[in-house]
Write a protein that holds these residues in place. Structure first.
Motif, PDB file in Angstrom:
ATOM      1  N   UNK A  11       0.830  -1.195   0.000  1.00 54.71           N
ATOM      2  CA  UNK A  11       0.000   0.000   0.000  1.00 54.71           C
ATOM      3  C   UNK A  11       0.872   1.257   0.000  1.00 54.71           C
ATOM      4  N   UNK A  12       1.837   1.306   0.877  1.00 57.07           N
ATOM      5  CA  UNK A  12       2.685   2.484   1.016  1.00 57.07           C
ATOM      6  C   UNK A  12       3.482   2.742  -0.254  1.00 57.07           C
ATOM      7  N   UNK A  13       4.063   1.728  -0.829  1.00 53.36           N
ATOM      8  CA  UNK A  13       4.961   1.932  -1.950  1.00 53.36           C
ATOM      9  C   UNK A  13       4.263   1.988  -3.309  1.00 53.36           C
ATOM     10  N   UNK A  46     -10.625  10.776  12.572  1.00 52.43           N
ATOM     11  CA  UNK A  46     -11.800  10.082  12.045  1.00 52.43           C
ATOM     12  C   UNK A  46     -11.525   8.586  11.885  1.00 52.43           C
ATOM     13  N   UNK A  47     -10.359   8.253  11.352  1.00 57.39           N
ATOM     14  CA  UNK A  47     -10.008   6.842  11.159  1.00 57.39           C
ATOM     15  C   UNK A  47      -9.878   6.118  12.496  1.00 57.39           C
ATOM     16  N   UNK A  48      -9.356   6.791  13.499  1.00 52.74           N
ATOM     17  CA  UNK A  48      -9.253   6.206  14.843  1.00 52.74           C
ATOM     18  C   UNK A  48     -10.647   5.853  15.343  1.00 52.74           C
ATOM     19  N   UNK A  49     -11.579   6.778  15.208  1.00 49.23           N
ATOM     20  CA  UNK A  49     -12.956   6.527  15.651  1.00 49.23           C
ATOM     21  C   UNK A  49     -13.596   5.394  14.851  1.00 49.23           C
ATOM     22  N   UNK A  50     -13.347   5.356  13.549  1.00 45.84           N
ATOM     23  CA  UNK A  50     -13.928   4.301  12.705  1.00 45.84           C
ATOM     24  C   UNK A  50     -13.403   2.920  13.077  1.00 45.84           C
ATOM     25  N   UNK A 150      -5.954   2.149  10.187  1.00 48.35           N
ATOM     26  CA  UNK A 150      -6.098   3.578  10.494  1.00 48.35           C
ATOM     27  C   UNK A 150      -5.234   4.395   9.537  1.00 48.35           C
ATOM     28  N   UNK A 151      -3.982   3.982   9.372  1.00 48.36           N
ATOM     29  CA  UNK A 151      -3.074   4.704   8.484  1.00 48.36           C
ATOM     30  C   UNK A 151      -3.573   4.729   7.057  1.00 48.36           C
ATOM     31  N   UNK A 152      -4.084   3.600   6.569  1.00 51.39           N
ATOM     32  CA  UNK A 152      -4.595   3.536   5.201  1.00 51.39           C
ATOM     33  C   UNK A 152      -5.774   4.475   5.027  1.00 51.39           C
ATOM     34  N   UNK A 153      -6.732   4.429   5.958  1.00 49.89           N
ATOM     35  CA  UNK A 153      -7.903   5.288   5.860  1.00 49.89           C
ATOM     36  C   UNK A 153      -7.528   6.762   5.878  1.00 49.89           C
TER      37      UNK A 153
END
Length: 158
Positions: A11-13, A46-50, A150-153
């Motif tokens: 995903x990152x690269x 937001x991603x943390x909450x999701x 979380x990071x992806x979102x």
């Protein structure tokens, strides 16, 4: 756990073309995003909450500097955890408790973008694995996946 990290690396690269100004280092995930600093901070929250995780702490040197009339590039540290993970962590290794909450780091880039970084939970808990055994290893693997989601979102393009 390896499969999660491999998917995150892909995903990152492959997906995110933006430049990150924090150098990659062992045990860290560093993602340059196309988002501005303030927007990325909000997207992380937001991603943390999701993910049904808790935003436990926040700190910002740039906010502190601004109160003194000094402008520095934006940065914010967001501590993320959840009580059920905390109880399992402490049952496995009391000493590992000093590492909670695990943090995301949002930094403003010179081009107006922002970078999202974090130490993987597996890396954070590595010094406690002998003491924490299989229970801590399992917990770290679960949290690696949660933090990756979380990071992806937060980092993905709109």
């Amino acid at each position: 756990m390896r499969a999660t990290l491999a998917l995150l690396a892909a995903f990152v690269f492959l997906v995110l073309p933006a430049k990150a100004e924090i150098a990659p280092r062992p045990g860290w995930v560093v993602i340059g995003t196309g988002h501005g600093f303030a927007k990325l901070v909000e997207r992380v929250k937001q991603a943390v909450a999701e993910e049904q995780m808790g935003l436990v702490t926040q700190a910002s040197a740039s906010d502190g500097a601004a109160m003194q009339g000094i402008a520095i590039p934006g940065n914010r540290v967001l501590g993320v955890y959840r009580n059920d993970y905390a109880r399992r962590m402490l049952a496995a290794s009391l000493a590992a408790g000093i590492e909670a909450p695990i943090r995301f780091y949002v930094t403003e880039d010179s081009d107006g973008g922002a970078t999202l970084s974090w130490k993987t939970p597996g890396h954070v808990f590595a010094p406690y694995m002998d003491e924490g055994g299989a229970a801590l290893k399992e917990l770290a693997g679960e949290l690696d996946a949660v933090f990756a989601r979380i990071g992806e979102r937060a980092a993905r393009a709109d």
